[in-house]
Design an enzyme around this catalytic site. Structure first.
Site, mmCIF file in Angstrom:
data_model
loop_
_atom_site.group_PDB
_atom_site.id
_atom_site.type_symbol
_atom_site.label_atom_id
_atom_site.label_comp_id
_atom_site.label_asym_id
_atom_site.label_seq_id
_atom_site.Cartn_x
_atom_site.Cartn_y
_atom_site.Cartn_z
ATOM 1 N N SER A 19 68.342 22.023 3.966
ATOM 2 C CA SER A 19 68.290 20.573 4.213
ATOM 3 C C SER A 19 68.561 19.746 2.951
ATOM 4 O O SER A 19 69.278 18.736 3.037
ATOM 5 C CB SER A 19 66.939 20.178 4.821
ATOM 6 O OG SER A 19 66.846 20.705 6.114
ATOM 7 N N LYS A 68 54.902 21.495 13.007
ATOM 8 C CA LYS A 68 55.465 20.455 13.890
ATOM 9 C C LYS A 68 54.463 19.886 14.904
ATOM 10 O O LYS A 68 54.624 18.764 15.358
ATOM 11 C CB LYS A 68 56.683 21.005 14.638
ATOM 12 C CG LYS A 68 57.882 21.126 13.728
ATOM 13 C CD LYS A 68 59.116 21.604 14.439
ATOM 14 C CE LYS A 68 60.231 21.734 13.423
ATOM 15 N NZ LYS A 68 61.488 22.210 13.983
ATOM 16 N N ASP A 104 64.900 17.511 17.245
ATOM 17 C CA ASP A 104 65.303 18.908 17.498
ATOM 18 C C ASP A 104 65.975 19.088 18.864
ATOM 19 O O ASP A 104 66.994 19.771 18.974
ATOM 20 C CB ASP A 104 64.079 19.841 17.443
ATOM 21 C CG ASP A 104 63.716 20.254 16.025
ATOM 22 O OD1 ASP A 104 64.588 20.180 15.134
ATOM 23 O OD2 ASP A 104 62.550 20.648 15.819
ATOM 24 N N THR A 155 51.914 34.897 22.451
ATOM 25 C CA THR A 155 50.580 34.321 22.662
ATOM 26 C C THR A 155 50.602 33.522 23.962
ATOM 27 O O THR A 155 51.243 32.466 24.057
ATOM 28 C CB THR A 155 50.191 33.407 21.476
ATOM 29 O OG1 THR A 155 50.353 34.156 20.266
ATOM 30 C CG2 THR A 155 48.766 32.919 21.582
#
Ligand code: NAP
Length: 286
Positions: A19, A68, A104, A155
């Site tokens: 980035s 996030k 995103d 999970t």
């Protein structure tokens, strides 16, 4: 001399991020007095970082793994989509007010459209993973009227939480949940038109690892995407190509989500080609 305003990427780890190269090339191309820095911030250090960010010379930051979802509690405001999807990758600092949003999903969608000329309408998807990027991508696919998504994640509680987000926003028939080793995962992967890897399995340096059970194969007509961009061709994509499926990696999403964040930070149209070229060059050097 006036200090340039700062833009950044926070996460843990951030060492291999491209980035800074991508955004700094864009700042230079448009002669903007900004500098992009990557900052490793652990979860315990997030409160301190955001406190400092409000008072300092920061225009904003991008957020990466694993923060996030957790950064939401430090925001003063979030836009509607980020609130509903429960994930943030962009924080703007407007005079000490922190505003969370997420580019995103839109970045992934632009990549689907430009790299594969693919539209989600009425198709079936299997999403591997249930973290921040899986939330954003699943939400965006539902907005684009995908017919059904199966969330496949190690999970179960996290997979279920993403499914609840989808059910609450788009209806309960839209989504099912399964574990990566189940027969349900095999079935969902075989029936899907689109498979998206949103786990970090296969990312540098563990490039031989697959996010699916060995022995599962893809077929022509399927589109397999991996949002990992380092390496540019993951083990999953290599297998998908061998099986005759269409396949592409995460660099398109990286560039488009970055370009959308750039516009939020600067208010300027992003030089997308400059950003793509800089990202590719940096990945070659990594
Ligand atoms: P995240 O929130 O930390 O989620 C990571 C996901 O990967 C979780 O579902 C986690 O499963 C799964 N996972 C990690 N290690 C695993 C393992 N050993 N076995 C099974 N599952 C495992 O991360 P994220 O922000 O969504 O990012 C995920 C990946 O996408 C990263 O590689 C990141 O670099 C990439 N990414 C790319 C772009 C782009 O622009 N191209 C943008 C965003 C992210 P559990 O829930 O079981 O822990």
């Amino acid at each position: 001399m006036i200090e340039p305003r700062k833009v950044g990427l926070i996460g843990d780890p951030v060492e291999h991020s491209v980035s800074p190269a991508m955004h700094n090339a864009a700042f230079q191309a448009l002669r903007l007095p900004y500098v992009f820095e990557k900052v490793r911030v652990t979860e315990e250090d997030l409160p301190k970082f955001f406190q400092k960010m409000r008072g300092e010379n920061w225009l904003g930051v991008n957020v990466t793994i694993p923060h996030k979802e957790v950064v939401r509690k430090f925001m003063d405001r979030m836009d509607d989509a980020a609130t509903k999807m429960g994930s943030i990758n962009t924080v703007q600092n407007k005079d000490g007010t922190l505003i969370g949003t997420n580019t995103d999903g839109a970045g992934f969608l632009q990549s689907l459209q430009s790299d594969a000329h693919w539209t989600p309408n009425a198709k079936r998807a299997a999403v591997l993973g249930a973290g921040g990027s899986a939330r954003a991508i699943s939400y965006t696919l539902c907005q684009e009227k995908i017919a059904h998504i199966t969330i496949i994640n190690r999970t179960f509680d996290k997979a279920n939480a993403v499914a609840t987000m989808i059910r609450n926003n788009f209806g309960k028939e839209m989504v099912s949940v399964t574990s990566p080793t189940s027969e349900g995962a095999k079935d969902a992967l075989q029936k899907a038109d689109l498979i998206v890897n949103c786990t970090s399995i296969g990312m540098h340096p563990k490039t031989n690892e697959l996010p699916i059970t060995p022995g599962i194969h893809f077929k022509p007509g399927q589109l397999v995407t991996d949002i990992i961009f380092n390496p540019q061709v993951t083990a999953l994509l290599t297998q998908a190509k061998k099986d005759g499926a269409q396949a592409f990696g995460g660099i398109g999403m990286l560039v488009y989500q970055g370009a959308l964040s750039f516009e939020l930070f600067t208010g300027q149209k992003p030089p997308v080609d400059v950003m793509r070229k800089a990202a590719r060059a940096e990945l070659q050097n990594n």
